[in-house]
Design an enzyme around this catalytic site. Sequence first.
Site: not given
Ligand SMILES: Cc1cc2nc3c(=O)[nH]c(=O)nc-3n(C[C@H](O)[C@H](O)[C@H](O)COP(=O)(O)OP(=O)(O)OC[C@H]3O[C@@H](n4cnc5c(N)ncnc54)[C@H](O)[C@@H]3O)c2cc1C
Ligand code: SF4
Length: 656
Positions: A178, A369, A428, A438
């Site tokens: 800045y 966040c 996930q 990561k």
């Molecule tokens: C490789 C990868 C990298 C990622 N990196 C990032 C990142 O850097 N930053 C970011 O913000 N997001 C990232 N994401 C996305 C993030 O992980 C998801 O948005 C987040 O995990 C979603 O959370 P959730 O709890 O909604 O679902 P999930 O994490 O999908 O959890 C759902 C859970 O429900 C369970 N489940 C499913 N069906 C059933 C059922 N019928 N009965 C009981 N249990 C069940 C599953 O086994 C799982 O444990 C990434 C995703 C992937 C795949």
């Molecule tokens: S970098 Fe991600 S975890 Fe850290 S303060 Fe910002 S949003 Fe939150």
Amino acid sequence: MFDNLFKPIKIGSLEVKNRIVNEPMGLSYCDENGKCTDRESAFYAERAKGGIGLVLTECMPVVPGGPIGVRGGGNSRQFLVTTDDAIPELKKLADAVHAEGGAVMIEIYHSGNQGEYYSEADGLTLSPSGQESALTHAPTRAMTVDEIHEVIQCFVDATVRAQKAGIDGVELHGAHGYLINEFLSPYSNHRTDEYGGNTENRCRIVKEIMEGIRAVLPDYPVIIRYSADEYLRCTPAGDVGITLEEGVKIAKEFEKYGIDAIDVSAGTYETMNWAWEPVGFEQGWKIGNAKAVKEAVNIPVIACSVLRDPAYCDKIIAEGYVDMVGSARQFLADPYWPTKAKEGRINEIRRCISCLNCMETLMGDGVGCSINPRAGHEAELGKPAKDGDGRKVVIVGAGPSGMEAAHVLAERGFKPVILEAKAQTGGQLNYADKAPFKYRIDWLMGFQRTFCEKHGVQIKLDTPGTVENIQAEEPYAVIWAAGAAPVKPGSIPGVNLDCVVTPPQVLSGDVMLLGKKICVVGSGMTGIETAEFLAEKDKGNTVDVYEMAEKIGPGMHFQTLIDVMGRLVPTGAGLFPGHKLIEIREGEADFEKVDTGEKVTATFDVLVLSLGTRGLPVPEDVKAAFPDIIVAGDAEHAGRIAHATSTGYMAAYNLK
Ligand SMILES: Cc1cc2nc3c(=O)[nH]c(=O)nc-3n(C[C@H](O)[C@H](O)[C@H](O)COP(=O)(O)OP(=O)(O)OC[C@H]3O[C@@H](n4cnc5c(N)ncnc54)[C@H](O)[C@@H]3O)c2cc1C
Ligand code: SF4
Ligand SMILES: Cc1cc2nc3c(=O)[nH]c(=O)nc-3n(C[C@H](O)[C@H](O)[C@H](O)COP(=O)(O)O)c2cc1C
């Protein structure tokens, strides 16, 4: 615990109760007229309540003008300290922070050539020498000496307003490219008058601001924040800006001007990844800069350096690297870091995972966040009501959304039971944490598990959320947080061939790929990070990335993309944007070039299909049995961690 962190310290005439500093963070929580909102004051008050000794606010423009058209601002929802109208607003802020036992200083600034708003006279931003920012390319012109004097007076006037309002001091924003930074740096300051040339001349603007302040407020605490190293050598510009050697000379100048403390930062917009760091930067990577400054001056030195861990912070104070430790993101993620550190509740700290969702949301509805859904909503949300009365709630899915919902419900006095189909919690995130750098994702899984354990949440693993399993719990309410699964579009022939795998299969280690020729299709965050994982040298793979969009990394925050590409490109991975996948056959795939329509055939051993994820909807029989089921996280809308935790939190918060 951590005695060094909790020793009081003086910044000029101000006694601060400990060594913990909430560094400035633009929030965009003000209204369009630059007035303090309840959202803004509650945000800072919560940081003080969490035990932070010194709260430094977001940067506030000092030069008059409307919110649109202001000469020297960054966005239309900044706190304006440009007129005396700001005094009652500042008082509201001061009172809110003082009521929680913290000290508060405002950061005041002029955005220079990095501003969004231009001089009303000629539509240009102001800068020392008329040099455009290589990032923003905002049109700019060199300031006249009269304009420099005018801006200096604006800094003084803003300081007087702060003092009148009961704010404990000001921090001059001389960092991050800045206006003040532009004057300090030989990269952007080519003036031949008294404001350019040697170190002393480049610092003159700060000297004159200090003279102006001291003439009216001899003892009022003033800190300066500056970039002790601009890291321009990491860009095509080369080693032309402030390096640490020059940064130390500048710090000595500051001390001469009667500044009370120095807040050491780094970088400019042109080296943004060195200023607010993506995952590739480790805790402490730039703390040596602060040490060099501290050795050169006799006033307190504050610094940030991806500081997350109380033990490390305590150690760098003990070893004389810094006097005070600072962070913006850590305290966005967990304002109660100081209290938890003091009480030794380290596992309960929500440690910032450096995902930069906060930076991405800065220009939207205001900073949010990923791992702290309450951040920025402290005013409207209040503490969750404790009215659960032992009522049982079934949550299907132990991903970040279900885990967040579960511990909040437990805190409210409900009795949550999580049914998780797999043998582990985290969803996930168990794949997301595998790509290089990561590992911080594990922190999120860790503290969510800690919260659930602490509050006695029952987690039934290997238990799918079927009608029978849910009914067996006789729940009062059900939350569906089953997440999402990778998309495999049926419209593309060959997607179900054995040679086609998904990122979760690769990252989980279910499919081990060593010494293979790999084609990754889709270069969003998951695709590009999977490519980086596969291109690691010891795996011996050859990796090509195909992307339909015009550029690699669609939808990714540019800082994260730069960070990943900085590691991926040197591996020799092939990058093919503008290629649409048409058909997959065993060992080869056809793409169509989006611009010319030309057909291209790629060969591979394995094709990793990374075309996004789709939410797993509530099955019809579950919906019929539990018509009021609440859907949260990716199941509701496949997205990212921020959406998962916030919808999980809100599902639990709002349950009546
Ligand atoms: C490789 C990868 C990298 C990622 N990196 C990032 C990142 O850097 N930053 C970011 O913000 N997001 C990232 N994401 C996305 C993030 O992980 C998801 O948005 C987040 O995990 C979603 O959370 P959730 O709890 O909604 O679902 P999930 O994490 O999908 O959890 C759902 C859970 O429900 C369970 N489940 C499913 N069906 C059933 C059922 N019928 N009965 C009981 N249990 C069940 C599953 O086994 C799982 O444990 C990434 C995703 C992937 C795949
Ligand atoms: S970098 Fe991600 S975890 Fe850290 S303060 Fe910002 S949003 Fe939150
Ligand atoms: C969303 C966001 C907004 C920021 N706004 C400011 C600001 O207004 N003034 C400032 O000096 N630094 C600002 N910073 C930089 C932070 O103060 C801090 O230096 C940076 O985030 C690195 O430290 P940390 O990882 O401990 O947060 C901002 C950072 C972020 C992520």
